[in-house]
Motif scaffolding. Structure first.
Motif, PDB file in Angstrom:
ATOM      1  N   HIS A 122       0.795  -1.227   0.000  1.00 10.31           N
ATOM      2  CA  HIS A 122       0.000   0.000   0.000  1.00 10.31           C
ATOM      3  C   HIS A 122       0.833   1.286   0.000  1.00 10.31           C
ATOM      4  N   PRO A 123       1.927   1.374   0.772  1.00 11.81           N
ATOM      5  CA  PRO A 123       2.733   2.605   0.688  1.00 11.81           C
ATOM      6  C   PRO A 123       3.248   2.883  -0.725  1.00 11.81           C
ATOM      7  N   GLN A 124       3.670   1.835  -1.422  1.00 14.48           N
ATOM      8  CA  GLN A 124       4.131   2.016  -2.798  1.00 14.48           C
ATOM      9  C   GLN A 124       2.972   2.402  -3.709  1.00 14.48           C
ATOM     10  N   LEU A 125       1.799   1.849  -3.437  1.00 10.80           N
ATOM     11  CA  LEU A 125       0.620   2.191  -4.237  1.00 10.80           C
ATOM     12  C   LEU A 125       0.288   3.675  -4.099  1.00 10.80           C
ATOM     13  N   ARG A 126       0.443   4.209  -2.896  1.00 13.43           N
ATOM     14  CA  ARG A 126       0.196   5.644  -2.707  1.00 13.43           C
ATOM     15  C   ARG A 126       1.153   6.472  -3.558  1.00 13.43           C
ATOM     16  N   ALA A 180       0.729   8.204 -11.215  1.00 15.35           N
ATOM     17  CA  ALA A 180       1.061   7.531 -12.473  1.00 15.35           C
ATOM     18  C   ALA A 180      -0.118   6.698 -12.970  1.00 15.35           C
ATOM     19  N   LEU A 181      -0.790   6.006 -12.056  1.00 17.15           N
ATOM     20  CA  LEU A 181      -1.966   5.223 -12.444  1.00 17.15           C
ATOM     21  C   LEU A 181      -3.048   6.132 -13.017  1.00 17.15           C
ATOM     22  N   MET A 182      -3.207   7.303 -12.404  1.00 13.39           N
ATOM     23  CA  MET A 182      -4.224   8.237 -12.888  1.00 13.39           C
ATOM     24  C   MET A 182      -3.849   8.786 -14.260  1.00 13.39           C
ATOM     25  N   GLU A 183      -2.555   8.979 -14.502  1.00 14.74           N
ATOM     26  CA  GLU A 183      -2.114   9.445 -15.821  1.00 14.74           C
ATOM     27  C   GLU A 183      -2.366   8.381 -16.887  1.00 14.74           C
ATOM     28  N   ILE A 184      -2.106   7.129 -16.538  1.00 17.41           N
ATOM     29  CA  ILE A 184      -2.367   6.045 -17.489  1.00 17.41           C
ATOM     30  C   ILE A 184      -3.858   5.988 -17.810  1.00 17.41           C
ATOM     31  N   LEU A 185      -4.685   6.163 -16.793  1.00 16.35           N
ATOM     32  CA  LEU A 185      -6.133   6.159 -17.001  1.00 16.35           C
ATOM     33  C   LEU A 185      -6.556   7.257 -17.967  1.00 16.35           C
ATOM     34  N   GLN A 186      -5.871   8.386 -17.919  1.00 20.09           N
ATOM     35  CA  GLN A 186      -6.246   9.526 -18.761  1.00 20.09           C
ATOM     36  C   GLN A 186      -5.475   9.573 -20.076  1.00 20.09           C
ATOM     37  N   SER A 187      -4.753   8.494 -20.369  1.00 19.74           N
ATOM     38  CA  SER A 187      -4.040   8.417 -21.647  1.00 19.74           C
ATOM     39  C   SER A 187      -5.024   8.045 -22.752  1.00 19.74           C
ATOM     40  N   ASP A 188      -4.516   7.843 -23.945  1.00 18.05           N
ATOM     41  CA  ASP A 188      -5.392   7.524 -25.079  1.00 18.05           C
ATOM     42  C   ASP A 188      -5.253   6.076 -25.535  1.00 18.05           C
ATOM     43  N   TYR A 189      -4.692   5.227 -24.677  1.00 15.21           N
ATOM     44  CA  TYR A 189      -4.481   3.827 -25.062  1.00 15.21           C
ATOM     45  C   TYR A 189      -5.479   2.970 -24.299  1.00 15.21           C
ATOM     46  N   ILE A 190      -6.484   2.483 -25.008  1.00 12.69           N
ATOM     47  CA  ILE A 190      -7.638   1.848 -24.382  1.00 12.69           C
ATOM     48  C   ILE A 190      -7.261   0.650 -23.516  1.00 12.69           C
ATOM     49  N   LEU A 191      -6.340  -0.197 -23.986  1.00 15.71           N
ATOM     50  CA  LEU A 191      -5.992  -1.394 -23.218  1.00 15.71           C
ATOM     51  C   LEU A 191      -5.374  -1.028 -21.872  1.00 15.71           C
ATOM     52  N   GLN A 218     -11.672   0.072  -2.862  1.00 17.68           N
ATOM     53  CA  GLN A 218     -12.357  -0.675  -1.808  1.00 17.68           C
ATOM     54  C   GLN A 218     -11.496  -0.834  -0.557  1.00 17.68           C
ATOM     55  N   LYS A 219     -10.256  -0.336  -0.623  1.00 19.97           N
ATOM     56  CA  LYS A 219      -9.360  -0.384   0.528  1.00 19.97           C
ATOM     57  C   LYS A 219      -9.511   0.916   1.321  1.00 19.97           C
ATOM     58  N   ASN A 220      -9.932   0.800   2.564  1.00 20.91           N
ATOM     59  CA  ASN A 220     -10.221   1.989   3.371  1.00 20.91           C
ATOM     60  C   ASN A 220      -9.030   2.934   3.484  1.00 20.91           C
ATOM     61  N   ASP A 221      -7.827   2.375   3.594  1.00 20.43           N
ATOM     62  CA  ASP A 221      -6.659   3.230   3.807  1.00 20.43           C
ATOM     63  C   ASP A 221      -6.136   3.856   2.515  1.00 20.43           C
ATOM     64  N   LEU A 222      -6.729   3.513   1.374  1.00 16.96           N
ATOM     65  CA  LEU A 222      -6.283   4.086   0.099  1.00 16.96           C
ATOM     66  C   LEU A 222      -7.330   4.991  -0.543  1.00 16.96           C
ATOM     67  N   LEU A 223      -8.544   4.970  -0.014  1.00 19.35           N
ATOM     68  CA  LEU A 223      -9.642   5.704  -0.652  1.00 19.35           C
ATOM     69  C   LEU A 223      -9.354   7.199  -0.742  1.00 19.35           C
ATOM     70  N   TYR A 224      -8.891   7.789   0.351  1.00 13.58           N
ATOM     71  CA  TYR A 224      -8.621   9.231   0.321  1.00 13.58           C
ATOM     72  C   TYR A 224      -7.510   9.564  -0.672  1.00 13.58           C
ATOM     73  N   ASP A 225      -6.484   8.721  -0.732  1.00 17.77           N
ATOM     74  CA  ASP A 225      -5.378   8.969  -1.661  1.00 17.77           C
ATOM     75  C   ASP A 225      -5.871   8.979  -3.106  1.00 17.77           C
ATOM     76  N   LEU A 260      -9.115   9.636  -4.068  1.00 22.93           N
ATOM     77  CA  LEU A 260     -10.020  10.772  -4.253  1.00 22.93           C
ATOM     78  C   LEU A 260      -9.276  12.104  -4.311  1.00 22.93           C
ATOM     79  N   ASN A 261      -8.156  12.194  -3.625  1.00 22.22           N
ATOM     80  CA  ASN A 261      -7.409  13.455  -3.597  1.00 22.22           C
ATOM     81  C   ASN A 261      -6.352  13.528  -4.697  1.00 22.22           C
ATOM     82  N   CYS A 262      -6.285  12.503  -5.526  1.00 23.17           N
ATOM     83  CA  CYS A 262      -5.299  12.489  -6.604  1.00 23.17           C
ATOM     84  C   CYS A 262      -5.675  13.534  -7.660  1.00 23.17           C
ATOM     85  N   GLN A 263      -4.686  14.250  -8.147  1.00 24.46           N
ATOM     86  CA  GLN A 263      -4.948  15.300  -9.132  1.00 24.46           C
ATOM     87  C   GLN A 263      -5.265  14.697 -10.495  1.00 24.46           C
TER      88      GLN A 263
END
Length: 311
Positions: A159-163, A168-179, A193-200, A202-205
């Motif tokens: 989880h710390p690494q996921l934070r 980067a995950l959000m940037e990939i989501l907003q890229s133009d490569y569907i897969l 669905q992980k309580n300790d990651l939800l705020y991270d 939601l607050n991601c730019q």
């Protein structure tokens, strides 16, 4: 004196040899499948793993890993007979300097992750996979890495690494490569669905045009996953334990884009209710319900009366 062959003739011979390689590999795999069908171990996976230990160039390593991946899917009994040392050997390839080798290693680990006894060992590479995804902008690598992560239960120590890699995950989501987008949103939906990651999350730019992901012109497969993500975020932020804390969000956060006072999410959802694909329609309705009916003390009332309606 024999004349030197022309460049064209040499090139033709090289191409002829390259064309024969896949045929030979297919033939060997076919024989291996036939042997396994008769209860005999072909030794094909072991031969490939042994050849991986020998010093090879990048192309050879990549092709060997590709062949191992195919064999793991096709030769289930032989793949199950492999050891955790074999998983470690494949994991070493994630440090290869060549991206194509990294990608093939990720695909091989994904194949092995379908065998239960290897999952814990493969989990040990989760942090490395997240590092690759967040530091190398390569769409094929993103797809391979995210497919692997989506096939594994991620332990809490990741989880710390996921934070750290959330942007980067959000940037990939907003890229133009569907897969890559679909794989990224699936991982984010799981993490929501992980309580300790939800705020991270939601607050991601996010980009100012984030809601374009909800446009009806998007591929149905992506729309469905984005709507699942929105539903889980909505349910998570309305959970009693989350509402008990006064959270503060950045102006350009995902929370403000989806649930802020100036959000146009409601307009996008209403348009998706009449989407041609039924699963998109149903999921859009689920998001609308989750927005209209915030949970109160863990129980949904029979008639939802939210303090502020989006519709």
């Amino acid at each position: 004196m024999t004349p030197a062959p022309s460049k064209c003739r040499v090139l033709w011979r090289m191409l002829a040899v390259q064309r024969q390689l896949p045929l030979r590999a297919s033939g060997q795999t076919g024989l291996a499948i036939e042997r396994e069908r008769h209860g005999r171990d072909s030794g094909e996976i072991r031969r490939l793993l042994n050849s991986l230990e020998v010093k090879q160039d990048e192309y050879a390593r990549s092709m060997i890993l590709h062949s191992i991946t195919r064999c793991v899917y096709l030769l289930e009994a032989e793949a199950s007979a492999c050891t955790t040392d074999d998983i470690t050997l494949v994991g070493y390839m994630l440090d290869d300097k060549d991206n194509s080798v990294k990608i093939q290693a990720l695909n091989t680990l994904k194949a092995f992750s379908g065998i239960r006894k290897f999952r814990l060992k493969i989990q040990e590479h989760s942090i490395k996979v997240l590092e690759l995804i967040s530091t190398i902008w390569d769409t094929e690598l993103h797809v391979a890495g995210l497919r692997l992560l989506n096939n594994l239960p991620l332990p809490d120590y990741v989880h710390p690494q996921l934070r750290r890699v959330m942007p980067a995950l959000m940037e990939i989501l907003q890229s133009d490569y569907i897969l890559a987008q679909v794989q990224a949103i699936r991982l984010l939906s799981y993490l929501a669905q992980k309580n300790d990651l939800l705020y991270d999350i939601l607050n991601c730019q996010v980009h100012s045009d984030f809601l374009n992901l909800f446009q009806s012109t998007q591929p149905g497969s992506l729309l469905f996953e984005v709507l699942v993500f929105a539903e889980r975020l909505s349910e998570g932020r309305n959970a009693p334990h989350y509402r008990a804390v006064k959270w503060h969000y950045n102006e350009q956060s995902l929370h403000e884009s989806l649930f802020g006072e100036d959000s146009r999410l409601a307009d996008r959802l209403l348009a998706l209710v009449i989407h041609p694909e039924e699963d998109v329609q149903i999921q859009a309705c689920k998001v609308i319900v989750s927005l209209q009916c915030p949970q109160d003390l863990g129980v949904r009332s029979s008639s939802c009366q939210p303090s502020r309606s989006y519709f």
